[in-house]
Write a protein that holds these residues in place. Structure first.
Motif, short mmCIF file in Angstrom:
data_model
loop_
_atom_site.label_atom_id
_atom_site.label_comp_id
_atom_site.label_asym_id
_atom_site.label_seq_id
_atom_site.Cartn_x
_atom_site.Cartn_y
_atom_site.Cartn_z
N SER A 63 31.13 30.82 21.19
CA SER A 63 30.87 30.74 19.75
C SER A 63 32.07 30.09 19.11
CB SER A 63 30.65 32.14 19.16
OG SER A 63 29.45 32.70 19.66
N ARG A 64 31.82 29.09 18.26
CA ARG A 64 32.92 28.36 17.65
C ARG A 64 32.51 27.75 16.33
NH1 ARG A 64 34.66 22.63 19.69
NH2 ARG A 64 35.06 22.53 17.45
N GLN A 65 33.49 27.41 15.56
CA GLN A 65 33.24 26.77 14.28
C GLN A 65 32.79 25.33 14.50
OE1 GLN A 65 36.49 27.22 11.55
NE2 GLN A 65 35.45 26.20 9.85
N VAL A 66 31.78 24.90 13.73
CA VAL A 66 31.28 23.54 13.78
C VAL A 66 31.20 23.02 12.34
CG1 VAL A 66 30.01 23.86 15.95
CG2 VAL A 66 28.88 24.37 13.76
N PHE A 67 30.70 21.80 12.18
CA PHE A 67 30.58 21.26 10.82
C PHE A 67 29.23 21.60 10.21
CE2 PHE A 67 30.00 18.36 7.38
CZ PHE A 67 31.27 18.18 6.84
N TRP A 68 28.17 21.52 11.01
CA TRP A 68 26.85 21.86 10.48
C TRP A 68 26.01 22.59 11.51
CZ3 TRP A 68 22.60 19.48 12.88
CH2 TRP A 68 22.85 18.32 13.61
N ALA A 69 25.14 23.43 10.98
CA ALA A 69 24.19 24.19 11.80
C ALA A 69 22.79 23.65 11.52
CB ALA A 69 24.27 25.68 11.47
N THR A 70 22.00 23.54 12.55
CA THR A 70 20.70 22.89 12.44
C THR A 70 19.69 23.67 11.62
OG1 THR A 70 18.79 22.07 13.68
CG2 THR A 70 20.01 23.90 14.65
N GLY A 71 18.89 22.94 10.85
CA GLY A 71 17.79 23.54 10.11
C GLY A 71 16.64 23.95 10.99
N ALA A 72 16.66 23.58 12.27
CA ALA A 72 15.59 23.99 13.17
C ALA A 72 15.58 25.50 13.39
CB ALA A 72 15.73 23.28 14.52
N CYS A 73 16.77 26.11 13.27
CA CYS A 73 16.85 27.57 13.39
C CYS A 73 18.14 28.03 12.71
CB CYS A 73 16.82 27.98 14.86
SG CYS A 73 16.51 29.75 15.11
N LEU A 74 18.14 27.99 11.40
CA LEU A 74 19.35 28.19 10.61
C LEU A 74 19.46 29.63 10.12
CD1 LEU A 74 21.81 27.00 9.10
CD2 LEU A 74 20.24 26.36 7.25
N PHE A 75 20.57 30.27 10.48
CA PHE A 75 20.92 31.58 9.93
C PHE A 75 21.84 31.35 8.74
CE2 PHE A 75 19.62 32.61 14.16
CZ PHE A 75 19.27 33.96 14.19
N MET A 76 21.71 32.16 7.69
CA MET A 76 22.56 32.00 6.52
C MET A 76 22.72 33.31 5.77
SD MET A 76 19.91 30.09 3.91
CE MET A 76 19.83 28.60 4.87
N ARG A 77 23.81 33.39 5.02
CA ARG A 77 23.99 34.50 4.10
C ARG A 77 23.14 34.22 2.85
NH1 ARG A 77 27.90 38.00 5.54
NH2 ARG A 77 29.30 37.22 7.18
N ALA A 78 22.27 35.16 2.51
CA ALA A 78 21.34 34.94 1.42
C ALA A 78 22.04 34.75 0.08
CB ALA A 78 20.36 36.11 1.34
N ASP A 79 23.09 35.53 -0.18
CA ASP A 79 23.75 35.41 -1.48
C ASP A 79 24.40 34.04 -1.64
OD1 ASP A 79 25.70 35.95 0.42
OD2 ASP A 79 26.82 37.34 -0.86
N VAL A 80 24.99 33.50 -0.57
CA VAL A 80 25.60 32.18 -0.64
C VAL A 80 24.54 31.11 -0.88
CG1 VAL A 80 26.99 30.47 0.59
CG2 VAL A 80 27.53 32.90 0.81
N PHE A 81 23.41 31.25 -0.19
CA PHE A 81 22.33 30.27 -0.38
C PHE A 81 21.90 30.21 -1.84
CE2 PHE A 81 17.83 29.10 -0.60
CZ PHE A 81 17.85 27.88 0.06
N HIS A 82 21.63 31.38 -2.44
CA HIS A 82 21.14 31.39 -3.82
C HIS A 82 22.21 31.00 -4.82
CE1 HIS A 82 17.22 32.93 -2.77
NE2 HIS A 82 17.77 33.90 -2.06
N GLN A 83 23.43 31.43 -4.62
CA GLN A 83 24.50 31.12 -5.57
C GLN A 83 24.86 29.64 -5.57
OE1 GLN A 83 27.80 33.77 -4.82
NE2 GLN A 83 26.49 35.58 -4.90
N THR A 84 24.64 28.96 -4.45
CA THR A 84 24.95 27.52 -4.39
C THR A 84 23.74 26.66 -4.72
OG1 THR A 84 24.53 27.61 -2.00
CG2 THR A 84 26.82 27.76 -2.73
#
Length: 360
Positions: free
Chosen positions: A183-204
């Motif tokens: 597991s490592r930091q990358v620049f982007w995560a694919t929309g094919a199976c994207l996990f996200m923090r819900a509050d960050v998604f809505h606030q942005t």
């Protein structure tokens, strides 16, 4: 301390997210994929709710889900607004009508999940509050040992806005033999199976709906990193992706969206260092050269799609410029791109794998 967020005006801070995950599948005329893959998702939910958000399909998707999967929470959207707008509407409905969630995962309808796919990613998110987006390892459904086109083991962006992945660079797909199980930091995560923090998604403000489909998740990952958040890939979780379920790779519209949205993303997010327009002009040249590859195989419609993409970019410049200024005002963190040209590395220097190009 949590990173400072650019908060949209209609976001209600008093919303309290429950400590759970919402599995949200966006569908448009994908009834065969729902029949094939939804049972696997339902068998591996770990008790989390599953939503199917339908973008006004004209096939039997809605009636099929309603008749065969009563445990699925069905969200009927008023029209098809692509991946970006569709998920913006769907996740707002999850938040306001169903009480929301702490995390979302957005598997495409043509994703086959595996037992235990959720736990490693959720553990990673819970243990590091700066991670706002994450993806599992994506392998090909049809060639199951190969890493897949749409994200592979996490993505990067070069200094001209061209994208590549750990495990997939242009047309080179690596066999998965455990080299990306970390597991490592990358620049982007694919929309094919994207996990996200819900509050960050809505606030942005969610995805940029003007993208419609393709690269909206990369644009969002770039934006959240500018606010101090991180994007990761989790190699302990694996899913399989068919790819091209809604828009096949041979469709010129896909070419159009990829080229246009790449320019949208680059203009909006490129640092204020004075080098933006030289890079745009260089992209014009390189995109023109890439059209020669389509001409070589007689795909004239793709050449036209590239030209249309550039004209669409220039037409939208006034709006993009306002977006660029707004994002610069909100930015708290400098974001580093891959400092060399992936095009030069791949085609001129013959470096075909992520390790050869990135060195790690």
């Amino acid at each position: 301390m949590s990173p400072v967020l650019g908060v949209t005006s209609n976001y209600k801070r008093q919303i309290r997210f429950v400590d759970t995950l919402a599995i949200v599948i966006l569908n448009y005329n994908g009834q065969p994929f729902l029949a094939k893959f939804l049972p696997t998702v339902l068998a591996n939910t770990d008790g989390h709710p599953v939503y199917v958000a339908d973008g006004a399909s004209t096939d039997e998707s809605v009636s099929f889900v309603r008749a065969n999967f009563p445990e699925v929470r069905l969200i009927e959207l008023p029209y098809n607004d692509g991946y970006a707008g569709g998920y913006n509407m769907a996740l707002e409905r999850v938040r306001t009508q169903y009480g929301g969630a702490t995390y979302y995962v957005l598997p495409n309808s043509d994703i086959e999940v595996t037992p235990g796919w959720l736990s490693p990613v959720l553990t990673l998110l819970k243990n590091n509050p700066k991670i706002a987006a994450c993806q599992p390892k994506i392998r090909s459904y049809d060639q199951r040992e190969l890493l897949e086109h749409a994200g592979a083991a996490g993505g990067f962006v070069d200094w001209l806005g061209y994208i590549f992945c750990r495990g997939r660079v242009f047309a080179t797909f690596e066999t998965d033999h455990g080299q990306y199980d970390d597991s490592r930091q990358v620049f982007w995560a694919t929309g094919a199976c994207l996990f996200m923090r819900a509050d960050v998604f809505h606030q942005t403000g969610g995805f940029d709906s003007s993208f419609f489909a393709h690269m909206e998740e990369i644009d969002w990952c770039w934006r959240i990193q500018r606010l101090g958040y991180e994007v990761w890939a989790c190699g302990q979780s694996t899913v399989f992706h068919v790819g091209g379920g809604t828009l096949h790779k041979s469709n010129p519209k896909k070419t159009y969206l990829n080229y246009r949205n790449s320019l949208f993303m680059l203009y909006k997010n490129w640092p204020a260092d004075g080098w933006l327009w030289p890079k745009i002009l260089l992209r014009l040249v390189l995109d023109g050269l890439s059209s020669l590859l389509f001409l070589k195989v007689g795909e004239w419609s793709d050449v036209g799609a590239i030209l249309q993409a550039h004209f669409a970019f220039y037409k939208r410049l006034p709006i993009l410029h306002q977006e660029r200024k707004r994002l610069q005002q909100q930015q708290t963190t400098e974001v580093k791109l891959f400092p060399r040209s992936i095009v030069w590395q791949y085609f001129a220097e013959g470096k075909k794998t992520f390790k050869e190009i990135y060195g790690v």
